[in-house]
Write an enzyme that holds these catalytic residues in place. Structure first.
Site, mmCIF file in Angstrom:
data_model
loop_
_atom_site.group_PDB
_atom_site.id
_atom_site.type_symbol
_atom_site.label_atom_id
_atom_site.label_comp_id
_atom_site.label_asym_id
_atom_site.label_seq_id
_atom_site.Cartn_x
_atom_site.Cartn_y
_atom_site.Cartn_z
ATOM 1 N N MET A 243 8.792 4.997 5.205
ATOM 2 C CA MET A 243 8.857 3.680 4.612
ATOM 3 C C MET A 243 10.159 3.482 3.842
ATOM 4 O O MET A 243 10.850 2.626 3.832
ATOM 5 C CB MET A 243 7.597 3.224 3.864
ATOM 6 C CG MET A 243 6.509 3.112 4.677
ATOM 7 S SD MET A 243 6.609 2.264 6.349
ATOM 8 C CE MET A 243 7.136 0.822 5.712
ATOM 9 N N GLU A 244 10.426 4.342 2.727
ATOM 10 C CA GLU A 244 11.570 4.334 1.839
ATOM 11 C C GLU A 244 13.078 4.305 2.902
ATOM 12 O O GLU A 244 13.907 3.493 2.561
ATOM 13 C CB GLU A 244 11.717 5.431 1.039
ATOM 14 C CG GLU A 244 10.703 5.394 -0.127
ATOM 15 C CD GLU A 244 9.197 5.764 0.263
ATOM 16 O OE1 GLU A 244 8.191 5.365 -0.595
ATOM 17 O OE2 GLU A 244 8.990 6.053 1.557
ATOM 18 N N LEU B 279 0.882 -1.294 0.058
ATOM 19 C CA LEU B 279 -0.128 0.064 -0.158
ATOM 20 C C LEU B 279 0.827 1.270 -0.194
ATOM 21 O O LEU B 279 0.377 2.381 0.405
ATOM 22 C CB LEU B 279 -1.042 0.177 1.249
ATOM 23 C CG LEU B 279 -2.099 -1.089 1.207
ATOM 24 C CD1 LEU B 279 -2.829 -1.296 2.347
ATOM 25 C CD2 LEU B 279 -2.749 -1.192 -0.092
ATOM 26 N N CYS B 280 2.059 1.240 -0.159
ATOM 27 C CA CYS B 280 3.154 2.323 -0.439
ATOM 28 C C CYS B 280 2.842 2.986 -1.418
ATOM 29 O O CYS B 280 2.874 2.266 -2.655
ATOM 30 C CB CYS B 280 4.491 1.929 -0.085
ATOM 31 S SG CYS B 280 5.126 2.254 1.341
ATOM 32 N N HIS B 281 2.977 4.158 -1.718
ATOM 33 C CA HIS B 281 2.709 4.941 -2.999
ATOM 34 C C HIS B 281 4.214 5.009 -3.539
ATOM 35 O O HIS B 281 5.163 5.238 -3.039
ATOM 36 C CB HIS B 281 2.240 6.329 -2.946
ATOM 37 C CG HIS B 281 0.819 6.770 -2.329
ATOM 38 N ND1 HIS B 281 0.673 6.320 -0.759
ATOM 39 C CD2 HIS B 281 0.005 6.780 -3.125
ATOM 40 C CE1 HIS B 281 -0.895 6.561 -1.028
ATOM 41 N NE2 HIS B 281 -1.118 6.889 -2.215
ATOM 42 N N ASP C 157 23.722 -11.135 4.301
ATOM 43 C CA ASP C 157 24.020 -12.076 3.057
ATOM 44 C C ASP C 157 25.309 -12.449 2.709
ATOM 45 O O ASP C 157 25.626 -13.491 2.594
ATOM 46 C CB ASP C 157 23.271 -11.725 1.774
ATOM 47 C CG ASP C 157 23.078 -12.550 0.645
ATOM 48 O OD1 ASP C 157 23.031 -13.834 0.753
ATOM 49 O OD2 ASP C 157 23.525 -12.248 -0.510
#
Length: 167
Positions: free
Chosen positions: A113-114, A75-77, A128
């Site tokens: 969020m970014e 739901l992130c733009h 990793d």
């Protein structure tokens, strides 16, 4: 308590409509850590890892993560990111690496969020690349430190605060 914005009145998930919001300058800062064995950190800092420059590759991966956030979080733009600054700071005294990410945009929604995604992706990349020598690494304390812009204005985590209940 504020309402959750990603649910409509029927309780169904939806993407928030930001079309009527003005474009403003927005910025967010996030941080996180990856703890590891002292030998693993020494290997990274010496640049002797057979897979290459661990911190350089993690930095690029984090920047790519910021740019791909809308592909990862439903739901992130998708937003036009204007700047990403991702710093990886080895902390030998704590046997860990700190990642601090600042993301900026001029747009109708924030870049929290970014910044959080970039931080996580950078730390996951370190994991990793080093898991063959240290499977016990731990990604810790990923959190938003600051956000500027939009309706809620300026928010900053209080020094030493682990969790915030405020917007």
């Amino acid at each position: 308590m504020p309402e959750l914005t990603h649910f409509n009145t029927a309780g169904d998930a939806h993407m928030v409509d930001v079309g009527g919001k003005p474009s403003t300058t927005r910025m967010a800062v996030a941080e996180g850590y990856i703890a590891m064995l002292p030998e693993t950190l020494r290997l990274i800092m010496a640049g002797g890892h057979e897979k290459g420059d661990v911190l350089g590759i993690a930095r690029i991966a984090g920047i790519m993560g910021a740019k791909r956030t809308a592909d990862l979080i439903p739901l992130c733009h998708p937003i036009p990111i204007t700047h990403v600054d991702l710093a990886l700071e080895p902390q030998p005294e704590a046997s860990r690496i700190r990642c601090r990410t600042t993301v900026q945009t001029v747009g109708q929604t924030g870049v929290e969020m970014e910044a959080l995604t970039a931080t996580q992706i950078a730390l996951l990349t370190i994991y990793d690349m080093c898991k063959a020598v240290d499977r016990g690494m731990s990604i810790e304390s990923v959190r938003l430190l600051e956000k500027i812009g939009g309706k809620s204005g300026h928010w900053q985590r209080a020094s030493g605060e682990a969790r915030s209940s405020t917007r």
